[in-house]
Structures are given as C-alpha cells and as structure tokens.
Design an enzyme around this catalytic site. Structure first.
Site, PDB file in Angstrom:
ATOM      1  CB  SER A 108      43.144  -2.289 -22.996  1.00 46.16           C
ATOM      2  OG  SER A 108      42.724  -0.976 -22.722  1.00 46.16           O
ATOM      3  CD  GLU A 109      40.680  -1.202 -17.561  1.00 45.76           C
ATOM      4  OE1 GLU A 109      41.783  -1.557 -18.017  1.00 45.76           O
ATOM      5  OE2 GLU A 109      40.516  -0.200 -16.834  1.00 45.76           O
ATOM      6  CG  ASN A 110      38.796  -1.160 -23.916  1.00 50.49           C
ATOM      7  OD1 ASN A 110      39.884  -1.428 -23.407  1.00 50.49           O
ATOM      8  ND2 ASN A 110      38.691  -0.683 -25.134  1.00 50.49           N
TER       9      ASN A 110
END
Lengths: 218, 233
Positions: free
Chosen positions: A46-48
């Site tokens: 998840s790119e966060n």
C-alpha cells in the site's frame, strides 16, 4: 449480467501468483485483498507505506494510525513492514512490485491510461498512479466498460489527460477481460451472461474478437 | 531550551515566526499522521498566502482543510485532493492554486530537498501534462523528466514518541510523509504523543534523528478516521 465490484475483485485475484508483491489502488482494486486464492501467498503493498497489508480490522482492532492507500482502516499481515512514503515509492519506481491493479477513467488501444483528471470538472489528483504505471511492468486496469451514459471507456485514443503512455496491457471491466497489444484490444473473457455483441457495442477502440470467448466462472 | 533539548511548551512558541507568504511542508497521508494541533495553531494565527506542500489537504473541516475556511492557502502542492469539496470549489473558482504532483515525486521532492539535492530525474509523469516545460533526458534508452526538490520555510510533522532531543519514532502508517517532511524544513516543528528522556528510546529504532528537529511539543490528538472499514469479529 455485468460483474459486481466483488466479482471484479475475485477475477483479478486469479491473476495473483505465489510470492507476488502486489499494489492495489483505490476502489475495486482494494477489494482484491479480500479474495486472495487459497494456497497462494502474496504481500500487498500500500503506497502510503505498508508492505504486507492484512484484512480490514475487527471493531476492536480499528486503529487510526493503520490505514491503506484508500485511507481505509486495515491490519498488518504476518511478515509485514511499515516505512515512509519515500521508501514506498522507491519500491514502486525501482520496479520491485510484481503486479499493480488500479482504476481508470479511460484506457486506449495503445495502452495509454487516463485516471486522474477531467478538465474543468472533477479534481482528484493522480495520487500514486503516475508512479505506479511508470514503475510497474505488470499492470491490470479495472473500471466499468462504459460510463453511466453508456459511452465507452475503451477508446482508440484517450481524450482525458494521461496518467501514463503505452503502459497498460490488461483491462478488467464489469463486462470483459481484455488484453492490449499491437494497438488493439483483444477480448479474452466475458462476464457471465454478457454477450459478445454487447462488448463490441461498448468498445470504441479497435477490438479483436476470437471465435470462442469463454465466460468467467464464479 | 538548552543544549539539544528541543521542547517548547506552547503551540504559540512552536509556530512562532510563521509569516504570510511562507512555504509550509506538512507530513500526513489523508488525515492519518497529521500534525493536527500545529495546523490548528496556523488557523488561529490567521497567516495568509501560504504555500502548503502536503500529499492531501485534509477533509472538509479537518486537518489542512480547516485552513481553507478563511482562505489562508494560496497554493497547494499535493498528489490527491479527492475528498475535499471546499478544496475543489476554491480550485475551480480560481481562489486556490494547485500543483498536482505524483505521490512518489512529492515524497522524493521532500527527501531530496532535505538531503541538499536540488533536482532529480524520474520516469514518473513522462508523456503526461505534468512533464510540460520540464527538462527531458534519456538514460539507458528510457526517458525521464527533471523534477525540482522542495524546501519549506517551515515543516510541520507528527510523530508518536520522541525524546527531548527530537529523536523520533512514528507509529504504523502514521509515518507516511513525516520523515521526509521533517528533513525539509528550515524550521522543523514536530508534535508527538509522548516526550521521553534522552536514552529511553533504542537508538537503532529511531526513524527521524533529532538533528532535523528544531522544536518539539507534546500534544493530544483527536486522530479521526477518514474511512472506517471493519470485518466481522
């Protein structure tokens, strides 16, 4: 019948392979996490800043400090790691993620994708999508086949500002699974009960239809 | 303050020196890991014409979104603003300027800014509108665009725990943009849930070394959840 959002997620989940690191975008892509097939191990990125995203939390587990890129509360899977957004995009831009699934407004027969902006109308922003399409080799775009007015989203050429050029090879819509190569869409599978005629009618870009188009099974 | 002790006791002190027209870099992703009390202090100060560099602009009435109420923001540099109606209104009506920036490029702009690197090449955005006017260079057969890094007059960040020297640890995905933002402020202000004495945190587990932190304050946090998703227990 057009596929439900969950059916779309289930179909995409069948593309997962054992040992894959996978990034799931906002919306339907996020649902793929709920449908990883038995016997297959994947790590969801998840790119966060999370590698090894688990399922949604129970009421007791909900934690405001633990969310996914869709800003939903999540949990960590066994073997997860958490890091900064710069580290996260180093993974993405460095080509370390095996499969990326993201939504779009339009895709064209050259494999270009528009997913972030409708001029003068909806302002959303590209989020991590430009990074993901630039960094990943293996991308599946998921979206409805046509907009709510019946206009095709599979076009000869994107009309909206691009997220990336010539980078998309696979599209799953609510009606069909298609591949893109040689400047054309190629129909691979259709949703149960959806006719080839309907797919042809709703595909504006050049579409290659084989003699037999199997129905997806659920 | 004495020696390496970065602790300040009031939010007024924490944000002292912020002036109209300054650039503020903020940590946070959505409303996760945002420096909520520092943002409230900026609202209280009424500072105008701000350029804010942050992945998002909060929500309506939440996080950086509250700075839209009194039109304190002149320009936002963000990757995603989809959850904020007021933002969209101000943007479409021309009150607010926005520089939409890919998320990874935004993170790298902060990281590079804090590391003294003025610009970098990236494949992200090549062939799209955001590449317009930017230098293009080919490396190993692939095209890249030149992106400039960013340094803020202030950086505002939120960590979980820090010692009085500003050595900080983030909690879960509240880390997000905070470590890069912390490096990229001429004045970096950090708020935390708990301040401990130097030596109490394991040096090997520090995410942000205290060298980046100028002012440190302990606050209480609302920690609202933007999208609460649950499964059956």
């Amino acid at each position: 019948m057009a596929l439900s959002r969950d059916q779309m997620a289930i179909r995409i989940a069948r593309e997962l392979q054992d040992g894959y690191y996978v990034n799931l975008g906002i919306g339907i892509p996020t649902l793929v996490a709920n449908h990883v097939p038995e016997g297959i191990e994947v790590m969801l990125q998840s790119e966060n800043g999370l590698l090894g995203m688990g399922p949604y939390p129970t009421e007791d587990e909900v934690d405001a400090d633990l969310i996914n890129a869709g800003k939903q509360t999540v949990t960590t899977a066994k073997g997860a790691s958490i890091f900064s957004s710069a580290e996260s995009f180093a993974m993405i831009r460095g080509g370390h993620v095996d499969l990326t699934v993201l939504g779009a407004f339009e895709v064209d027969a050259q494999g270009s994708i528009a997913s972030w902006m409708i001029p003068g109308k909806l302002i959303k922003g590209m989020g991590g999508a430009m990074d993901l399409v630039a960094g990943a080799d293996n991308i599946i775009v998921t979206m409805t086949h046509a907009d709510k007015y019946g206009n095709s989203k599979l076009l000869p050429e994107c009309t909206l500002p691009l997220t990336g050029a010539d980078c998309i090879k696979q599209v799953l819509t609510d009606l069909a699974y298609l591949e893109i190569y040689d400047g054309k869409f190629h129909l691979v599978e259709r949703a149960p009960g959806v006719s080839v005629e309907e797919i042809i009618e709703k595909t504006a870009g050049e579409l290659v239809v084989p003699d037999h188009v199997p129905e997806m099974e659920f | 303050m004495a020696g390496f002790d970065k602790v300040v006791n009031t939010y007024e002190e924490a944000m002292a020196g912020l002036e109209d027209g300054m650039t503020v870099i903020s940590g946070g992703f959505g409303i996760c890991g945002i420096p909520e009390n520092l943002i409230k202090e900026i609202k209280k100060m009424g500072t105008k014409e701000l350029t804010i560099v942050s992945n998002n602009c909060g929500c309506d009435g939440l996080g950086l979104g509250i700075l839209l109420d009194d039109r304190q923001i002149k320009k936002m540099v963000s990757s995603y603003v989809g959850e904020n109606k007021l933002f969209e209104e101000q943007l479409l009506s021309g009150v607010l300027e926005v520089e939409l920036t890919p998320q990874g490029t935004l993170a790298e702009k902060m990281r590079a800014g804090g590391a003294g690197i003025p610009a970098f090449y990236t494949a992200t955005g090549y062939g799209t509108d955001i590449a317009k006017g930017k230098d293009v260079r080919e490396f190993n057969g692939r095209k890249y665009i030149l992106e400039e890094s960013v340094v803020g007059d202030f950086a505002i960040v939120k960590a979980w725990k820090a010692d009085r020297y500003g050595n900080a640890i983030y909690r879960h995905t509240a880390q997000n943009f905070n470590p890069m933002a912390a490096t990229a402020g001429k004045i970096t202000v950090m708020e935390v849930e708990e301040i401990v004495e130097p030596g109490e945190l394991d040096p090997a587990q520090i995410h942000t070394p205290g060298i980046y932190v100028d002012r440190l304050i302990q606050g209480t946090f609302e920690k609202r959840i933007e999208i609460r998703t649950v499964r059956e227990g």
